[in-house]
Motif scaffolding. Structure first.
Motif, short mmCIF file in Angstrom:
data_model
loop_
_atom_site.label_atom_id
_atom_site.label_comp_id
_atom_site.label_asym_id
_atom_site.label_seq_id
_atom_site.Cartn_x
_atom_site.Cartn_y
_atom_site.Cartn_z
N LEU A 86 3.96 -5.38 4.16
CA LEU A 86 2.67 -4.42 4.05
C LEU A 86 1.53 -4.97 3.40
CD1 LEU A 86 4.69 -1.18 3.04
CD2 LEU A 86 3.64 -1.59 5.17
N VAL A 87 1.93 -6.05 2.48
CA VAL A 87 0.96 -6.36 1.75
C VAL A 87 -0.07 -7.60 2.76
CG1 VAL A 87 0.34 -8.20 -0.23
CG2 VAL A 87 2.29 -6.85 -0.33
N GLN A 88 -1.41 -7.31 2.51
CA GLN A 88 -2.22 -8.11 3.50
C GLN A 88 -2.19 -9.78 2.93
OE1 GLN A 88 -3.36 -6.48 6.27
NE2 GLN A 88 -1.96 -5.21 5.41
N GLU A 89 -2.35 -10.42 3.96
CA GLU A 89 -2.37 -11.84 3.58
C GLU A 89 -3.43 -12.19 2.41
OE1 GLU A 89 -2.99 -14.40 7.16
OE2 GLU A 89 -1.18 -13.45 8.02
N GLY A 90 -4.56 -11.75 2.45
CA GLY A 90 -5.68 -12.11 1.49
C GLY A 90 -5.31 -11.42 0.24
N ALA A 91 -4.12 -10.48 0.15
CA ALA A 91 -3.85 -9.97 -1.24
C ALA A 91 -2.43 -10.57 -1.72
CB ALA A 91 -3.70 -8.27 -1.03
N CYS B 284 -8.04 -3.15 -5.07
CA CYS B 284 -9.25 -3.26 -4.31
C CYS B 284 -9.20 -4.20 -2.89
CB CYS B 284 -10.20 -3.92 -5.45
SG CYS B 284 -11.97 -3.81 -4.64
N VAL B 285 -8.64 -5.29 -3.31
CA VAL B 285 -8.40 -6.27 -2.15
C VAL B 285 -7.65 -5.70 -0.88
CG1 VAL B 285 -7.67 -8.92 -1.57
CG2 VAL B 285 -8.92 -8.14 -3.35
N GLN B 286 -6.33 -5.24 -1.47
CA GLN B 286 -5.39 -4.72 -0.56
C GLN B 286 -6.14 -3.49 0.40
OE1 GLN B 286 -2.41 -5.61 0.56
NE2 GLN B 286 -1.71 -3.75 1.52
N GLU B 287 -6.73 -2.60 -0.31
CA GLU B 287 -7.38 -1.37 0.56
C GLU B 287 -8.67 -1.82 1.41
OE1 GLU B 287 -8.10 2.13 -1.99
OE2 GLU B 287 -6.09 2.35 -2.13
N ALA B 288 -9.11 -2.90 0.83
CA ALA B 288 -10.30 -3.29 1.75
C ALA B 288 -9.63 -3.85 3.11
CB ALA B 288 -11.14 -4.29 0.83
N GLU B 289 -8.77 -4.54 2.73
CA GLU B 289 -8.25 -5.52 3.93
C GLU B 289 -7.47 -4.23 5.03
OE1 GLU B 289 -6.21 -8.98 4.19
OE2 GLU B 289 -7.43 -9.86 2.76
N GLY C 56 -3.86 4.52 2.32
CA GLY C 56 -3.35 4.87 1.05
C GLY C 56 -1.97 5.09 1.01
N VAL C 57 -1.18 5.45 1.99
CA VAL C 57 0.11 5.71 1.91
C VAL C 57 0.98 4.15 1.64
CG1 VAL C 57 2.21 6.04 3.46
CG2 VAL C 57 0.15 7.57 3.45
N THR C 58 0.31 3.21 2.38
CA THR C 58 0.85 1.87 2.00
C THR C 58 0.84 1.59 0.65
OG1 THR C 58 0.43 1.13 4.21
CG2 THR C 58 0.45 -0.63 2.70
N GLN C 59 -0.52 1.71 0.13
CA GLN C 59 -0.79 1.45 -1.38
C GLN C 59 0.05 2.26 -2.24
OE1 GLN C 59 -2.93 -1.14 -2.12
NE2 GLN C 59 -1.89 -0.82 -4.14
N LEU C 60 0.43 3.45 -1.96
CA LEU C 60 1.28 4.26 -2.68
C LEU C 60 2.72 3.54 -2.76
CD1 LEU C 60 1.88 6.85 -4.46
CD2 LEU C 60 2.29 8.02 -2.15
N LEU C 61 3.33 3.24 -1.74
CA LEU C 61 4.62 2.38 -1.76
C LEU C 61 4.54 1.18 -2.76
CD1 LEU C 61 5.59 2.76 2.04
CD2 LEU C 61 6.55 3.81 0.17
#
Length: 218
Positions: free
Chosen positions: A25-30, A120-125, A158-163
């Motif tokens: 779930l974590v984006q490559e840039g983050a 910030c980086v995760q949600e932006a990506e 936002g669901v991904t970020q909550l997890l």
């Protein structure tokens, strides 16, 4: 098929599968920021315990009017300095306690900064990928959906970020619990053994009822 059987049979495989999914779930840039944040959270236990311990030692030193040193970080520092005079012990102990609290608060600020930076980086990506995915859909795809559907899709990151936030908080709490357990084992081994048994029994009971609830509800 074999992997799913292992996951169902062994709780460790289940935990590994969950962690693997969270990592995906974590984006490559983050991912770099995520690893740094995990390291910072992992050391939260020793840092917080040191701050609490030095503060408690200072209170004991004040209660004894600087005459009695405890066998902790503050007592070790004062003994290393060779401080014998009670008044000087109180003064130096207060300085060490202020320094320790400053470091603990500085660590808290750093933890908050890195956490906000990762979010910030995760949600932006995630938002960028979702938006690009929507833009690349054919025209008929938009005709089959209304504005509410598109809004829910775009904001589903936002669901991904909550997890991920829950996982990060769990790492920090686990670090604190592990540090306290080690300190308790060093100070009172029997109390540490009793606490470990209580935790294991509680875990077994919760896991049993959780499996029963899942089996009954399907």
């Amino acid at each position: 098929m074999e992997s799913s059987r292992k996951t169902a049979a062994n709780p460790l495989w289940t935990q590994a599968a969950v962690i693997s999914r969270l990592w995906n779930l974590v984006q490559e840039g983050a991912r770099g920021r995520f690893l740094v944040l995990l390291v910072i959270m992992a050391v939260s236990g020793p840092v917080e315990l040191a701050g609490i311990g030095i503060t408690a030692e200072l209170m004991g030193l004040v209660a004894s009017q600087g005459k009695t040193l405890s066998h902790g970080p503050l007592g070790f520092l004062l003994e290393y300095q060779g401080v014998v005079d009670p008044t000087t012990r109180l003064k130096d102990g207060l300085l060490w306690a202020i320094l320790a609290l400053a470091l603990v608060n500085g660590y808290a600020v750093m933890k908050s900064y890195f956490r906000a930076d990762f979010v910030c980086v995760q949600e932006a990506e995630v938002s960028t990928r979702l938006f690009r995915s929507c833009i690349n859909q054919p025209y008929i795809w938009f005709l089959q959906r209304n504005t509410g559907d598109l809004h829910r899709l775009i904001s589903s990151g936002g669901v991904t970020q909550l997890l991920l936030n829950s996982f990060i908080s769990a790492i920090a709490k686990l670090a604190v619990a592990l540090t306290l357990s080690i300190a308790l084992a060093v100070a009172e081994p029997m109390a540490a053994l009793i606490a470990l048994l209580v935790v294991c029994i509680a875990y077994a009971v919760v896991r049993f009822f959780t499996k029963e609830a899942i089996r009954n509800k399907g």
